[in-house]
Structures are given as C-alpha cells and as structure tokens.
Design a protein around this motif. Sequence first.
Motif, PDB file in Angstrom:
ATOM      1  N   ARG A 171       0.821  -1.208   0.000  1.00 31.41           N
ATOM      2  CA  ARG A 171       0.000   0.000   0.000  1.00 31.41           C
ATOM      3  C   ARG A 171       0.861   1.267   0.000  1.00 31.41           C
ATOM      4  NH1 ARG A 171      -5.758  -0.704   3.050  1.00 31.41           N
ATOM      5  NH2 ARG A 171      -6.244  -2.817   2.323  1.00 31.41           N
ATOM      6  N   GLU A 172       2.136   1.085  -0.238  1.00 34.06           N
ATOM      7  CA  GLU A 172       2.995   2.243  -0.478  1.00 34.06           C
ATOM      8  C   GLU A 172       2.853   2.649  -1.941  1.00 34.06           C
ATOM      9  OE1 GLU A 172       7.065   1.899   0.730  1.00 34.06           O
ATOM     10  OE2 GLU A 172       6.563   0.456   2.305  1.00 34.06           O
ATOM     11  N   TYR A 173       3.224   3.873  -2.235  1.00 31.85           N
ATOM     12  CA  TYR A 173       3.256   4.317  -3.626  1.00 31.85           C
ATOM     13  C   TYR A 173       4.570   5.035  -3.864  1.00 31.85           C
ATOM     14  CZ  TYR A 173       2.393   7.007  -7.859  1.00 31.85           C
ATOM     15  OH  TYR A 173       2.498   7.567  -9.109  1.00 31.85           O
ATOM     16  N   GLU A 174       5.336   4.494  -4.774  1.00 33.70           N
ATOM     17  CA  GLU A 174       6.621   5.078  -5.121  1.00 33.70           C
ATOM     18  C   GLU A 174       6.643   5.365  -6.619  1.00 33.70           C
ATOM     19  OE1 GLU A 174       9.488   6.818  -5.705  1.00 33.70           O
ATOM     20  OE2 GLU A 174       9.860   6.098  -3.656  1.00 33.70           O
ATOM     21  N   PRO A 175       6.521   6.646  -7.001  1.00 38.52           N
ATOM     22  CA  PRO A 175       6.416   6.963  -8.425  1.00 38.52           C
ATOM     23  C   PRO A 175       7.727   6.887  -9.192  1.00 38.52           C
ATOM     24  CG  PRO A 175       6.359   8.975  -7.133  1.00 38.52           C
ATOM     25  CD  PRO A 175       6.337   7.833  -6.151  1.00 38.52           C
ATOM     26  N   ARG A 176       8.852   6.885  -8.499  1.00 38.01           N
ATOM     27  CA  ARG A 176      10.134   6.907  -9.198  1.00 38.01           C
ATOM     28  C   ARG A 176      10.471   5.553  -9.814  1.00 38.01           C
ATOM     29  NH1 ARG A 176      14.083   8.735  -4.627  1.00 38.01           N
ATOM     30  NH2 ARG A 176      12.681   7.288  -3.498  1.00 38.01           N
ATOM     31  N   LEU A 177      11.176   5.597 -10.931  1.00 35.66           N
ATOM     32  CA  LEU A 177      11.627   4.381 -11.592  1.00 35.66           C
ATOM     33  C   LEU A 177      12.951   3.973 -10.959  1.00 35.66           C
ATOM     34  CD1 LEU A 177      11.085   2.320 -13.815  1.00 35.66           C
ATOM     35  CD2 LEU A 177      12.257   3.823 -15.423  1.00 35.66           C
ATOM     36  N   LEU A 178      12.869   3.114  -9.947  1.00 37.07           N
ATOM     37  CA  LEU A 178      14.038   2.686  -9.191  1.00 37.07           C
ATOM     38  C   LEU A 178      14.402   1.255  -9.553  1.00 37.07           C
ATOM     39  CD1 LEU A 178      13.017   3.981  -5.636  1.00 37.07           C
ATOM     40  CD2 LEU A 178      14.514   5.116  -7.300  1.00 37.07           C
ATOM     41  N   PRO A 179      15.635   0.833  -9.256  1.00 36.95           N
ATOM     42  CA  PRO A 179      15.980  -0.585  -9.416  1.00 36.95           C
ATOM     43  C   PRO A 179      15.029  -1.454  -8.610  1.00 36.95           C
ATOM     44  CG  PRO A 179      17.955   0.727  -9.022  1.00 36.95           C
ATOM     45  CD  PRO A 179      16.779   1.641  -8.805  1.00 36.95           C
ATOM     46  N   ASN A 180      14.709  -2.617  -9.141  1.00 36.47           N
ATOM     47  CA  ASN A 180      13.752  -3.498  -8.471  1.00 36.47           C
ATOM     48  C   ASN A 180      14.163  -3.791  -7.032  1.00 36.47           C
ATOM     49  OD1 ASN A 180      12.235  -3.627 -10.778  1.00 36.47           O
ATOM     50  ND2 ASN A 180      13.076  -5.581 -11.472  1.00 36.47           N
ATOM     51  N   GLU A 181      15.472  -3.883  -6.792  1.00 33.60           N
ATOM     52  CA  GLU A 181      15.944  -4.213  -5.458  1.00 33.60           C
ATOM     53  C   GLU A 181      15.630  -3.115  -4.445  1.00 33.60           C
ATOM     54  OE1 GLU A 181      18.662  -6.086  -8.557  1.00 33.60           O
ATOM     55  OE2 GLU A 181      17.690  -4.143  -8.219  1.00 33.60           O
ATOM     56  N   ASP A 182      15.424  -1.895  -4.942  1.00 33.49           N
ATOM     57  CA  ASP A 182      15.200  -0.758  -4.053  1.00 33.49           C
ATOM     58  C   ASP A 182      13.727  -0.341  -3.962  1.00 33.49           C
ATOM     59  OD1 ASP A 182      17.948  -0.671  -3.740  1.00 33.49           O
ATOM     60  OD2 ASP A 182      18.223   0.810  -5.331  1.00 33.49           O
ATOM     61  N   LYS A 183      12.880  -1.003  -4.688  1.00 29.39           N
ATOM     62  CA  LYS A 183      11.489  -0.570  -4.738  1.00 29.39           C
ATOM     63  C   LYS A 183      10.597  -1.600  -4.056  1.00 29.39           C
ATOM     64  CE  LYS A 183       8.354   1.910  -7.758  1.00 29.39           C
ATOM     65  NZ  LYS A 183       8.114   2.475  -9.079  1.00 29.39           N
ATOM     66  N   ARG A 184       9.796  -1.136  -3.102  1.00 30.85           N
ATOM     67  CA  ARG A 184       8.966  -2.041  -2.302  1.00 30.85           C
ATOM     68  C   ARG A 184       7.539  -2.153  -2.814  1.00 30.85           C
ATOM     69  NH1 ARG A 184      11.748   0.930   1.613  1.00 30.85           N
ATOM     70  NH2 ARG A 184       9.867   2.158   2.078  1.00 30.85           N
ATOM     71  N   SER A 185       7.182  -1.384  -3.820  1.00 36.25           N
ATOM     72  CA  SER A 185       5.817  -1.431  -4.351  1.00 36.25           C
ATOM     73  C   SER A 185       5.874  -1.410  -5.869  1.00 36.25           C
ATOM     74  CB  SER A 185       4.998  -0.248  -3.843  1.00 36.25           C
ATOM     75  OG  SER A 185       5.549   0.977  -4.294  1.00 36.25           O
ATOM     76  N   ALA A 186       4.780  -1.774  -6.502  1.00 38.32           N
ATOM     77  CA  ALA A 186       4.762  -1.815  -7.967  1.00 38.32           C
ATOM     78  C   ALA A 186       3.350  -1.679  -8.491  1.00 38.32           C
ATOM     79  CB  ALA A 186       5.365  -3.130  -8.473  1.00 38.32           C
ATOM     80  N   LEU A 187       3.226  -0.990  -9.616  1.00 42.81           N
ATOM     81  CA  LEU A 187       1.998  -0.942 -10.397  1.00 42.81           C
ATOM     82  C   LEU A 187       2.254  -1.623 -11.731  1.00 42.81           C
ATOM     83  CD1 LEU A 187       0.756   2.719  -9.761  1.00 42.81           C
ATOM     84  CD2 LEU A 187      -0.058   0.620  -8.681  1.00 42.81           C
ATOM     85  N   ILE A 188       1.217  -2.197 -12.294  1.00 44.41           N
ATOM     86  CA  ILE A 188       1.354  -2.984 -13.515  1.00 44.41           C
ATOM     87  C   ILE A 188       0.504  -2.369 -14.633  1.00 44.41           C
ATOM     88  CG2 ILE A 188       1.133  -5.272 -14.545  1.00 44.41           C
ATOM     89  CD1 ILE A 188       3.178  -5.050 -12.238  1.00 44.41           C
ATOM     90  N   GLY A 189       1.097  -2.274 -15.823  1.00 45.15           N
ATOM     91  CA  GLY A 189       0.393  -1.815 -17.005  1.00 45.15           C
ATOM     92  C   GLY A 189       0.237  -2.939 -18.013  1.00 45.15           C
ATOM     93  N   MET A 190      -0.282  -2.609 -19.172  1.00 43.83           N
ATOM     94  CA  MET A 190      -0.499  -3.608 -20.217  1.00 43.83           C
ATOM     95  C   MET A 190      -0.168  -3.031 -21.578  1.00 43.83           C
ATOM     96  SD  MET A 190      -4.119  -5.248 -18.977  1.00 43.83           S
ATOM     97  CE  MET A 190      -4.333  -5.761 -17.268  1.00 43.83           C
ATOM     98  N   ALA A 191       0.342  -3.893 -22.453  1.00 46.17           N
ATOM     99  CA  ALA A 191       0.624  -3.504 -23.834  1.00 46.17           C
ATOM    100  C   ALA A 191       0.242  -4.689 -24.713  1.00 46.17           C
ATOM    101  CB  ALA A 191       2.100  -3.143 -24.015  1.00 46.17           C
ATOM    102  N   MET A 192      -0.974  -4.684 -25.191  1.00 45.11           N
ATOM    103  CA  MET A 192      -1.528  -5.831 -25.915  1.00 45.11           C
ATOM    104  C   MET A 192      -1.711  -5.575 -27.407  1.00 45.11           C
ATOM    105  SD  MET A 192      -2.010  -8.088 -23.484  1.00 45.11           S
ATOM    106  CE  MET A 192      -2.190  -8.187 -21.702  1.00 45.11           C
TER     107      MET A 192
END
Length: 559
Positions: A171-192
């Motif tokens: 339930r955190e929100y981190e808008p920056r594009l950080l290395p996966n190891e440093d980011k505790r949250s994620a949003l997912i998009g789609m490209a179909m």
Amino acid sequence: MTAFSRGQRVIGAATHHVENQPPWRVDVDEFALNAPLVAAVDAFGAGWATAALGEAGAVVGSAGFQRDAQLANVHTPVAHSHDRWGYRLDEVEYDPSYHRVISEAVARGAHTSAWAEPRPGAHTARAAMFMLFAQVEPGHACPVSMTHAAVASIKDSPWIADEWLPKMYSREYEPRLLPNEDKRSALIGMAMTEKQGGSDVRAGTTLGTSMGGHAYQLTGHKWFCSAPMSDGFLVLAQTRRGSTDEGLSCLFVPRTLPHGMRNVFRIQRLKDKLGNRANASAEVEFDGTVGLVVGEPGRGVRTIIEMVQRTRLDCVLGTAAGMRQSIAEALWHARGREAFGALLVDLPAMTAVLADLALEYEAAMLTGLRLAQLFEAEASDRDVALRRLATPVSKYWVCKRGPHHAYEALECLGGNGYTESFPLARRYREQPVMAIWEGSGNVIALDVLRALTRDTDSGDAFADELASTRGLSSVLDAHAARSLALLSRLARADAAEAQSQARRLSEDLALAFQASLMLRHAPSRDADTFIRARLGEDRGSQYGVLPAGTDAAAIVARH
C-alpha cells in the motif's frame, strides 16, 4: 471633488454579487451520502468495510482531493524520450497532483486489497473502494485496475509471482523508476494491441525469441500501452524457441532488470485522447527487450482470460462511479438553485429526470457489486459460470449507458455544465473509454456468444439468477422469458444469425439482470419504476420519461 469621493455611492458596485448559485460541492463524505451504495456493500457481504469506506469517502469528497483531480487532468502527462545529454530516458512526467491522487487510492487498497487480504466480501469491498476513487478522478483508476487484474494472470507463475506479488500488494506508492531491489511497491500496465490488429490480438507481430528458461527477447511495436510509467507490463507476443513457433504467449516485461539496468522500453509518443487525460497511454517499441513468459508458452489468450474478466468488471465499476458523480453533481445543483419561483429539484420535469438518472446509477452500481461478489475467493462453480456470461453482458450495456447518462446530468447544470469549471464536462469525455477499453461493443457482444458456446453452464447459471425473482414482476417475467428464449435460439444458430443478433441479446440479458438486482436490493417503489421505465409498454427513449404516478421526489430523496 470627484465622483469617487468618500461617502459618495458608486452606481453598479454590487453587479458581481453572486446569488442563486449553489456552493462548490466539496468537503462531503461521498460514501455516507450515497445511501444505495452503503446498503449494497452490506447486502453483498462487505459490511465490515464500512469504516474504511467512510474514511475514503471523506478523502475523495474533500476540496483538496477534488482540486488534485482537476489539476491532474489540466496538467497532463509529458513523455521524455531522452535526457539533456542524449541518453534514453523513456519516462513519463506527471503533475504532482496525479501522484497524490493515486497514492491515496493505493494506500486504501483500491488496487489489490482483495488479493492481499482475502476474506468473505473482500472483492465487494475492493469494488466499492475502487468506485469511490474513480468517482472523482477516473484517470488514475486505469493502473489501479490493471494492477488488480494482473494478479489473476501472474499468481500461478512463481518465477514472477514470488518477487512481484508482494510489491503489487503493497500500500505504499513510489512513483520513481528505481531498481527493483530498491522498490517495495509496484503498479502494472499492459501492452496488448498493435496497429494492424486492435482487438484482434492474434494478429500481433511482436516476436519473442527464447533466451532459455522463462526469458524471451522481444522485438516489436505496441499501438496502445496503458500507464507507461508502470513498473511492469503484461505483453502479448508470438514466441519462438529455437526453430519452433510456440504461438501467442503472454509475457511480463519489467521496466528495470537486475542490478538497476533499464529494460529496453522505448516510448515513441503519448496518445492525444478525448478523455482519460490524467492517465498516459503510449506507443512503445521493444528492441531486445527482456520478458518472462507468464503461464504456458503459446497459451497467451488463455493466460489473460481471468485478467480480462476483471478489467471488464472494472469498466462496469468505473462507469457506475461516473454515473454517481454525474447524479450527485446534478442533485446538488438542483437543490441549490431556483427557477420560476421554486427550487429546480421541486419542478416536476426536473424531478423526473433526476429520479431516472438516479435509478440508472443504482442499477449499474448493483450490477458491479454483484459481479464483484461472483469473483470472491469462495465463489462456487455456478458463480464462475455466471460471471463468464454476466461480465461481458454487463460491460456491454452499462458502459453504453455511461455517455448519455453523463450528458443528461450535464444538461441539468445548464450552461455551467458545459464549462470546464465544473466536473461534468470532463466526465462526459471520460465515460466513452469504459465502453472501448477491453473490447468495444461488437467485441463484447461476440464474447457473449462465445460464453454461451464455450461454457454451456453459463446460460443455465444466468437463468437460475433470473429465477430468483420470478413471480415478483410480471413485466420482468415476460422480458426474462423472451430473453432466455433468444439466448437458447442463438446458442444453436449459425454464426451469421447469432452475430447479427448479438447486441440485442446482450442488451436484453443486461436489462433482465439489472431488473432482477433492483427487485432484490432496491426499495420496491424504485425497482418497480425502473422495470416499467426500461421494460414496460409505455417506456420512453430519453431520461425523465417515467411511468405515470411515479413518486419521483421519493426516489430523488434517497439519493
């Protein structure tokens, strides 16, 4: 001495004193004021979530949140392909208001709470939370919805799920594009979708070449990538392992690779859209992009089916949320403005329009929550069969009703409604995307036919659902009988006849579903009015054409 000397009255000094205009509709509890939603949340098994929904209702009804909703749509996203030195960036910059909006939604679990904290009623509670936030700012609801839906596809692929699901549940929100190891949250998009295919995803030409194990290297172009600032994306591609063509596969494409290396994700441009402007949609290119297969290679459509069902549900929820904003603003205006010697809300013609708009919203909201209930973790086989048919049926009809509903509510505000100073002009532009996203009208109507032929239990489950209110309304009983007879006939018809009648079937089934829900969950007065106004012999083609004798004022008062 001049005309402006002390003590001399200036003619016309009060010309801008504002009278007969309601105040700005802010600092209200959007949940507590929505009596039909409060009752439905309890009826569909999520009464335990009332406190959290009330807190969210106060947040989205606040002046600050509504101001952020406006700013996020005025200061639209900007794509940056390169930095000042010429290095590839491929980032999208959003106004800070957008980040504040989406942060509030994520903090309250509008995205993945039903998955992260499963319990009876969890999907109903999440659906209600999603509607509260989408009611005021719909653009951010796109990545929120996709993150929720993506869980259904990712959860059975542990090589992705083990790392990514905890971040998606955060339930955190981190808008920056950080290395996966440093980011505790994620949003997912789609490209179909691709230029040449659109809804025909099998026509895609993006190629994924096996790198060994679950990894593939992608080359291709996607015409619509939703929420390109996301941390990962579900992508469809034709995959190949050695000399073997595997077919259409679903892959998970992270924005960053191990050790902070950026994946190749070239943002070509952002779409200049009619609405949904707070949310970016992009054209992207893959050129040596790394992706991990989701599910089985060559089974891409099967992998995304449950995901698509959930995003279609969210199209229903998003449309219902927009209807609530529309009727809430129209009612507020009508109760605060006089015309011809009376409040607008008390003028019979206006009362009838407002009552009809309110009934349309309630039917859409009940439809969305009933569908959400069918996705609960403890759903039975019958529930699964019912949702397979009821989801596209409802997506088709409810989303078609959205734009006209927004227009009629906008008209209630008169000239104010047609200006960008009020939210209904934005809502009018917003509603069509719900009918287009995840399959426009014909695609959805054809999926209704596919549900009948590929899941033969779905028609029986739908008939059982309607049988629960048999005998309570002769008008609905007659309509349900006709609709089920058409369903039975088209299930056996040749393709040409079935397709030519697919829209009629979808509309008929949707209205029967809504009418049955109104009978079960709305006051009998409201349910009877809805049924006669939509299915009766004297039904009209425009909002506000209600059966004679309708107590429109009582309907309006409840909303």
